[in-house]
Design a protein around this motif. Structure first.
Motif, PDB file in Angstrom:
ATOM      1  N   ARG A  27       0.836  -1.203   0.000  1.00  0.00           N
ATOM      2  CA  ARG A  27       0.000   0.000   0.000  1.00  0.00           C
ATOM      3  C   ARG A  27       0.870   1.252   0.000  1.00  0.00           C
ATOM      4  O   ARG A  27       0.590   2.212  -0.717  1.00  0.00           O
ATOM      5  CB  ARG A  27      -0.918  -0.004   1.225  1.00  0.00           C
ATOM      6  CG  ARG A  27      -1.837   1.203   1.299  1.00  0.00           C
ATOM      7  CD  ARG A  27      -2.783   1.111   2.478  1.00  0.00           C
ATOM      8  NE  ARG A  27      -3.648   2.277   2.575  1.00  0.00           N
ATOM      9  CZ  ARG A  27      -4.568   2.448   3.509  1.00  0.00           C
ATOM     10  NH1 ARG A  27      -4.766   1.511   4.421  1.00  0.00           N
ATOM     11  NH2 ARG A  27      -5.307   3.541   3.525  1.00  0.00           N
ATOM     12  N   THR A  47      -0.669  -9.229  -2.404  1.00  0.00           N
ATOM     13  CA  THR A  47      -1.374  -8.392  -1.442  1.00  0.00           C
ATOM     14  C   THR A  47      -0.615  -8.362  -0.123  1.00  0.00           C
ATOM     15  O   THR A  47       0.211  -9.238   0.173  1.00  0.00           O
ATOM     16  CB  THR A  47      -2.790  -8.932  -1.187  1.00  0.00           C
ATOM     17  OG1 THR A  47      -2.688 -10.201  -0.523  1.00  0.00           O
ATOM     18  CG2 THR A  47      -3.574  -9.083  -2.489  1.00  0.00           C
ATOM     19  N   ASP A  48      -0.897  -7.355   0.695  1.00  0.00           N
ATOM     20  CA  ASP A  48      -0.279  -7.295   2.013  1.00  0.00           C
ATOM     21  C   ASP A  48      -0.675  -8.504   2.854  1.00  0.00           C
ATOM     22  O   ASP A  48       0.107  -8.987   3.686  1.00  0.00           O
ATOM     23  CB  ASP A  48      -0.660  -5.993   2.718  1.00  0.00           C
ATOM     24  CG  ASP A  48       0.083  -4.781   2.154  1.00  0.00           C
ATOM     25  OD1 ASP A  48       1.241  -4.957   1.738  1.00  0.00           O
ATOM     26  OD2 ASP A  48      -0.490  -3.678   2.130  1.00  0.00           O
TER      27      ASP A  48
END
Length: 372
Positions: A188, A222-223
Motif C-alpha cells: 500500500r 497483497t499485504d
C-alpha cells in the motif's frame, strides 16, 4: 490529462525545494518537512536502532533480499548487510533502457553477493514506457513498479522473509506529516509513494494487445499474502543515518563505476542505469518546477556542503535542462526505444507542462518565471 499544480511557486527558506513538490509540507516559517526531518536526526538513538536491525537479522538467520539496480544505494545496502553478517541476495528487475555503465555495475555487484535478475518481455516494456508517458507523463512507471513488485515475488518463492530498500523518501525528501518515521514498506505504501502516480498494472491490460500475463512482473502480492508468508520490507535508512555520498564512496571502493549523466544532474553518482530516466526527470521539472539537480543539491544544502545562495544560482543555470544527451545517448535514440519520435515526446511533455510556472522556452527547457 496535464498535471495540475499551483500557478506560482515558493521555495523552502533553507533548501531549494519548491512548494509545488507533491506531498511536501511547509510550516508557517517557510521550512519544508525534508529540512525539519534532517534537523531532527541528532535526536534519534541510532545505536538502539542498530540493535533492532541486528535482532531482525538474527531472528531470520540473516537471509535477506536487496532490491537492486546495481547503483550506489543498493550496492551499499548489500555490502553493509553482508558486513553485518547477512546472507544477501540482490534482486534486479531489468530496467527500461539499460546503459552500458548500468550493465557493468549490475555485474560488479555479482562479484560481492548472490544476484537474481528478472528481465520482462522488452517489447511489452517499450509499450508500457510509451503508454505511461502518455497517460501520466512518466515513462519510468514500469521501472518504479517492477522494482517494488518483483523482489517481493522472489521473496515469497525463496521463502526469504526480509527485504531492505534504501532511505524512506518521506523522511529524506519530505512527505505528508506523520509518514516521516515509516520503517516498513508495505504494498500500500508503494502504491501511494513509490511513483506509481495512480496508474495500476490492471489498468493497462487490454491496451494495445497487452494481456494479463504480460503484466505479471508489475502485479503486486497483497499485504495479506505477504503477511501469511511472513515477508516484510524495511528501509535501511530507518536503522542508520542515510548519506548518499557515503554510499557512493563505499560502492566505488568496491568497483561501482559512475559518470555525470548530463548537466541537468548535480551528482555524478546517481541514476546510472536507465537512459529513460532523463525523460522522467525532465517531465518532473515541467510538472512541478524542479528537476533532479534541485533535488540533489537540496540534500547537499542540508548537509552543509553548499550554501543556499550558491545552490540557487546553479539551479537557475542548469536545473531542468533538456536532455539532448544522457550518459552519452541522444534524445532521438532514447525516444525511439519507446516507439516514439522526438516530436511525439515533445508534444507529450508539453501536455504535462504546468505553463503557469514558466515564461518562455530556451533550448527545449521552459524558463521558470522566478528567474525571468
Amino acid at each position: 490529462m496535464p498535471s495540475v499544480v499551483a500557478d506560482e511557486m515558493n521555495r523552502c527558506k533553507l533548501c531549494v525545494y519548491p512548494d509545488t513538490k507533491p506531498d511536501l509540507h511547509f510550516d508557517q516559517s517557510g521550512e519544508c518537512s525534508a529540512c525539519r526531518n534532517h534537523k531532527n536526526r541528532p535526536e534519534i538513538d541510532w545505536s538502539h536502532r542498530l540493535r533492532q536491525l541486528m535482532e531482525l537479522l538474527d531472528h531470520y538467520n540473516g537471509k535477506v533480499i536487496v532490491p537492486s539496480s546495481g547503483g550506489k544505494d543498493s550496492t551499499y545496502i548489500a555490502l553493509r548487510l553482508k558486513e553485518l553478517g547477512a546472507d544477501v541476495t540482490a534482486v534486479t528487475a531489468t530496467t527500461c533502457h539499460l546503459s552500458g555503465i548500468g550493465r557493468a555495475n549490475i555485474d560488479n555487484l555479482a562479484r560481492h553477493v548472490r544476484t537474481v535478475e528478472v528481465t520482462p518481455n522488452m517489447t511489452v516494456r517499450a509499450k508500457l514506457n510509451r503508454l505511461a508517458f502518455e497517460l501520466i507523463g512518466d515513462p519510468s512507471w514500469p521501472e518504479h513498479v517492477s522494482i517494488h513488485r518483483v523482489p517481493f515475488k522472489i521473496a515469497r518463492e525463496t521463502k526469504t522473509h526480509l527485504l531492505f530498500y534504501g532511505e524512506c523518501p518521506n523522511n529524506q525528501y519530505g512527505g505528508p506529516l506523520g509518514t516521516e518515521n515509516t520503517r516498513e514498506m508495505s504494498q500500500r505504501w508503494a502504491s501511494e509513494f513509490a511513483g506509481f502516480l495512480g496508474l495500476r498494472a490492471q489498468d493497462i491490460v487490454g491496451m494495445e494487445g497487452i494481456m494479463e500475463r504480460d503484466m505479471h512482473d508489475y502485479m503486486a502480492p497483497t499485504d495479506t499474502e505477504l503477511k501469511e508468508a511472513d515477508v516484510t520490507a524495511y528501509f535501511l535508512g530507518w536503522f542508520e543515518p542515510w548519506n548518499s555520498h557515503w554510499n557512493a564512496k563505499v560502492a566505488s571502493e568496491h568497483g561501482m563505476r559512475f559518470e555525470l549523466p548530463g548537466p541537468m544532474n548535480y551528482w555524478a553518482h546517481e541514476n546510472q542505469d536507465n537512459i529513460q530516466v532523463a525523460w522522467h526527470d525532465h517531465a518532473m521539472y515541467r510538472k512541478y518546477g524542479y528537476g533532479r539537480l534541485a533535488a540533489q543539491i537540496s540534500v547537499d544544502i542540508r548537509d552543509g556542503l553548499i550554501s543556499r545562495e550558491e545552490a540557487l544560482q546553479i539551479v537557475r543555470e542548469r536545473d531542468g535542462l533538456f536532455p539532448h544527451f544522457y550518459l552519452g545517448v541522444g534524445a532521438e535514440e532514447s525516444a525511439g526505444r519507446m516507439g516514439m519520435s522526438l516530436k511525439q515526446v515533445m508534444c507529450t511533455l508539453d501536455t504535462f507542462t504546468n505553463w503557469e510556472l514558466f515564461d518562455g522556452v530556451e533550448g527545449g527547457r521552459p524558463i521558470l518565471r522566478e528567474f525571468v
